[in-house]
Design a protein around this motif. Structure first.
Motif, PDB file in Angstrom:
ATOM      1  N   THR A  28       1.184  -0.846   0.041  1.00  7.26           N
ATOM      2  CA  THR A  28       0.079  -0.095   0.343  1.00  7.26           C
ATOM      3  C   THR A  28       0.775   1.103   0.273  1.00  7.26           C
ATOM      4  O   THR A  28       0.553   2.481  -1.058  1.00  7.26           O
ATOM      5  CB  THR A  28      -0.788  -0.427   1.093  1.00  7.26           C
ATOM      6  N   GLY A  30       1.107   3.616   1.811  1.00 10.55           N
ATOM      7  CA  GLY A  30      -0.007   5.052   1.623  1.00 10.55           C
ATOM      8  C   GLY A  30      -0.567   5.260   0.183  1.00 10.55           C
ATOM      9  O   GLY A  30      -1.321   6.143  -0.116  1.00 10.55           O
ATOM     10  N   PHE A  31      -0.442   4.585  -0.641  1.00  8.73           N
ATOM     11  CA  PHE A  31      -1.045   4.904  -1.935  1.00  8.73           C
ATOM     12  C   PHE A  31      -2.145   3.977  -2.258  1.00  8.73           C
ATOM     13  O   PHE A  31      -3.015   4.065  -3.167  1.00  8.73           O
ATOM     14  CB  PHE A  31      -0.346   5.093  -3.011  1.00  8.73           C
ATOM     15  N   SER A  34      -5.938   0.421   2.057  1.00  8.85           N
ATOM     16  CA  SER A  34      -5.707  -0.500   4.092  1.00  8.85           C
ATOM     17  C   SER A  34      -6.924  -1.483   4.137  1.00  8.85           C
ATOM     18  O   SER A  34      -7.753  -1.627   3.785  1.00  8.85           O
ATOM     19  CB  SER A  34      -5.534   0.605   5.227  1.00  8.85           C
TER      20      SER A  34
END
Length: 98
Positions: A28, A30-31, A34
């Protein structure tokens, strides 16, 4: 030295290759989304989501939600650890035959 979870992931990878599954380990960073399982796989047109854990560790609430969503959509959600990784190949082959 590899962590216990990394060892589980390596065993899962080996088994997925043995049963000719397409798979990847989403990052992931941050992009992405989650709570996505550690391993996303597909075989014979069937979707599989695998969360790898160490014994005693449980998926988070968000991971459980994602696994539940996979199941509700006809996929196979799995939580695999050191204790049950040996059962993975037979489980996959049985599920893929149905």
């Amino acid at each position: 030295m590899a962590t216990p979870e990394a060892k589980v992931k390596a065993k899962v990878k080996k088994i997925l290759e043995e049963v000719n599954c397409y798979y990847f380990f989403p990052a992931t960073g941050g992009f992405g989304r989650s709570g996505v399982p550690d391993v996303i796989a597909c075989a014979s047109g069937k979707f599989i989501g695998i969360e790898c854990k160490t014994v005693g560790n449980e998926p988070t609430a968000l991971q459980k939600k994602n696994l539940r969503d996979i199941e509700l959509n006809g996929g196979l959600p799995l939580v695999i650890n050191e204790d049950n990784v040996g059962e993975l190949k037979d489980l996959l082959l049985t599920w893929l035959d149905n």
